[in-house]
Design a protein around this motif. Sequence first.
Motif, PDB file in Angstrom:
ATOM      1  N   CYS A  51      -8.275  -9.708   4.073  1.00 36.99           N
ATOM      2  CA  CYS A  51      -7.979  -8.534   3.245  1.00 36.99           C
ATOM      3  C   CYS A  51      -7.382  -8.985   1.914  1.00 36.99           C
ATOM      4  O   CYS A  51      -6.700 -10.012   1.837  1.00 36.99           O
ATOM      5  N   MET A  52      -7.625  -8.192   0.881  1.00 36.21           N
ATOM      6  CA  MET A  52      -6.980  -8.378  -0.417  1.00 36.21           C
ATOM      7  C   MET A  52      -5.881  -7.340  -0.560  1.00 36.21           C
ATOM      8  O   MET A  52      -6.098  -6.162  -0.254  1.00 36.21           O
ATOM      9  N   ASN A  53      -4.707  -7.770  -1.054  1.00 37.40           N
ATOM     10  CA  ASN A  53      -3.684  -6.779  -1.367  1.00 37.40           C
ATOM     11  C   ASN A  53      -3.865  -6.296  -2.805  1.00 37.40           C
ATOM     12  O   ASN A  53      -4.762  -6.764  -3.524  1.00 37.40           O
ATOM     13  N   ILE A  54      -3.018  -5.382  -3.238  1.00 41.64           N
ATOM     14  CA  ILE A  54      -3.183  -4.770  -4.567  1.00 41.64           C
ATOM     15  C   ILE A  54      -3.094  -5.817  -5.676  1.00 41.64           C
ATOM     16  O   ILE A  54      -3.887  -5.806  -6.624  1.00 41.64           O
ATOM     17  N   ASN A  55      -2.136  -6.745  -5.570  1.00 41.98           N
ATOM     18  CA  ASN A  55      -1.981  -7.778  -6.598  1.00 41.98           C
ATOM     19  C   ASN A  55      -3.227  -8.651  -6.708  1.00 41.98           C
ATOM     20  O   ASN A  55      -3.704  -8.954  -7.810  1.00 41.98           O
ATOM     21  N   GLU A  56      -3.747  -9.060  -5.553  1.00 43.83           N
ATOM     22  CA  GLU A  56      -4.919  -9.944  -5.533  1.00 43.83           C
ATOM     23  C   GLU A  56      -6.155  -9.234  -6.075  1.00 43.83           C
ATOM     24  O   GLU A  56      -6.945  -9.817  -6.830  1.00 43.83           O
ATOM     25  N   LEU A  57      -6.317  -7.963  -5.701  1.00 36.91           N
ATOM     26  CA  LEU A  57      -7.477  -7.213  -6.175  1.00 36.91           C
ATOM     27  C   LEU A  57      -7.374  -6.941  -7.675  1.00 36.91           C
ATOM     28  O   LEU A  57      -8.372  -7.020  -8.401  1.00 36.91           O
ATOM     29  N   LEU A  58      -6.168  -6.635  -8.148  1.00 42.02           N
ATOM     30  CA  LEU A  58      -5.976  -6.404  -9.584  1.00 42.02           C
ATOM     31  C   LEU A  58      -6.320  -7.665 -10.372  1.00 42.02           C
ATOM     32  O   LEU A  58      -7.008  -7.601 -11.402  1.00 42.02           O
ATOM     33  N   TYR A  59      -5.872  -8.821  -9.899  1.00 43.09           N
ATOM     34  CA  TYR A  59      -6.186 -10.086 -10.575  1.00 43.09           C
ATOM     35  C   TYR A  59      -7.696 -10.318 -10.598  1.00 43.09           C
ATOM     36  O   TYR A  59      -8.260 -10.700 -11.635  1.00 43.09           O
ATOM     37  N   PHE A  60      -8.350 -10.088  -9.464  1.00 39.94           N
ATOM     38  CA  PHE A  60      -9.799 -10.311  -9.376  1.00 39.94           C
ATOM     39  C   PHE A  60     -10.552  -9.405 -10.352  1.00 39.94           C
ATOM     40  O   PHE A  60     -11.435  -9.860 -11.084  1.00 39.94           O
ATOM     41  N   LEU A  61     -10.209  -8.117 -10.364  1.00 39.04           N
ATOM     42  CA  LEU A  61     -10.934  -7.165 -11.208  1.00 39.04           C
ATOM     43  C   LEU A  61     -10.661  -7.399 -12.692  1.00 39.04           C
ATOM     44  O   LEU A  61     -11.567  -7.296 -13.524  1.00 39.04           O
ATOM     45  N   ARG A  62      -9.420  -7.727 -13.020  1.00 41.75           N
ATOM     46  CA  ARG A  62      -9.048  -7.845 -14.431  1.00 41.75           C
ATOM     47  C   ARG A  62      -9.417  -9.211 -15.005  1.00 41.75           C
ATOM     48  O   ARG A  62      -9.958  -9.308 -16.106  1.00 41.75           O
TER      49      ARG A  62
END
Length: 441
Positions: free
Chosen positions: A233-244
Amino acid sequence: MSLKKIEDLNRILTELKIGSILIKRKRNGEKYSRRFYLDEHEDFISYYQSEKIFAQSHYIREIDEIRTGFHTLTFGELLKQQIVHSDDEKLAFSIFYNNYRDELHLMTNDEQTRYKWVLGLQYLIDLHTTKGQGHIIHDTNWILSHLRFGDKDKSNTITKPECQQLLADSLNIELPEDVFEKLFQETDKNGEGILTPDEFINFFHVLARRIDLYEIMQKYVKNANEQTIETICMNINELLYFLRTVQNQNIITYTSKQFNEDFTVQPITMYKQVQELINKFEPNIELQEKGLLSLDGFRNLLLFEDFSLMKPWCSRRPYHDMTRPLNDYYINASHNTYLFDSQVSGDSNPEAYNRALRSGCRVVEMDCYDGDDGQPIVTHKFTFVKPCSFESIIRYIEPNLFKASPYPVILSIENHCSIIQQKEIARILKQILGSKIDIIK
């Protein structure tokens, strides 16, 4: 869709499952009264041929078009021979399926019955068409519809050969023998070479796992080596980094729910934006509440059209300058459009044109020759292709000319007709198409 409309549609679908008497019509004048019904799972329609035998099923996903009235060659011929009458048109409808190659022509006993069948079937067709890949993968009914399709002996299970055939024929998946064996054995709990419905659902989910996306997630998830393909799973921080940082992703915010043209494009910078994406794409409610995105949610997110490689505001509608002269554009064209079969045999058929037009084609070809009755025909000359009258083709394609696109349709007429029948071509075009024709004076 309003609650009342949903309730009305559900009531209509329930009535279709009970069935009603419809009359099958053939071009030679034969007719058969049969009780047609919608399958309880809403996968297909069929009819009872006798008390113990039911005929071939017509799957909803294979239906190309529902057409009301007498706008087909079959009904046109029946009307010409006065087997049916113009007053009956409000009772008639036709179903085209298998990429317009097959047709089913039906008449009802009253207008209300036709209304229910046309509305109910069109609703199911639209529902199937609008389902995204992410929705389909988790749609149990859709998955089981394939089991029922592949279950040749109607045992409500699927054998290993049936499953392998289903993957190749229906899902266009050809797995290496060893990979298929491993997946099948992994989900065949009893080891009997047969999958129950629950086991088939599990088989499908295992088959649909995206190892490539799992490997991408591993690059951006903390302690990735400790997480399996099922638990990652990705948490919010990890997903934000990936998308941005990795994707340089923007999100589209629509100012109107009715019109997709009104939108703004915003960068992803806030946790709130990421949580909204998790809520939208993560199928597991518990993970949503924890702000986590699983592999399934990650796949759903990347499959969504807003995350397409092409900018969504370019892919959803023309973004070019559409005011240039016609010869400035590449145009979607077809060759020998009238042919369904080979270049040397088969029929010239208006439905071949409808298939091309509804797929977005803007140039259709007509090879026109003199007909024996004084009316021009369309055929592939010096072959075994059976001709069709030019008038029939124009008459039956007219309703579909601009359904897929508002841009001009070019009729590429290869003219082999005499002057007299050329005048007939002009008369037919003016009479049927009227103001739709762009006449250069």
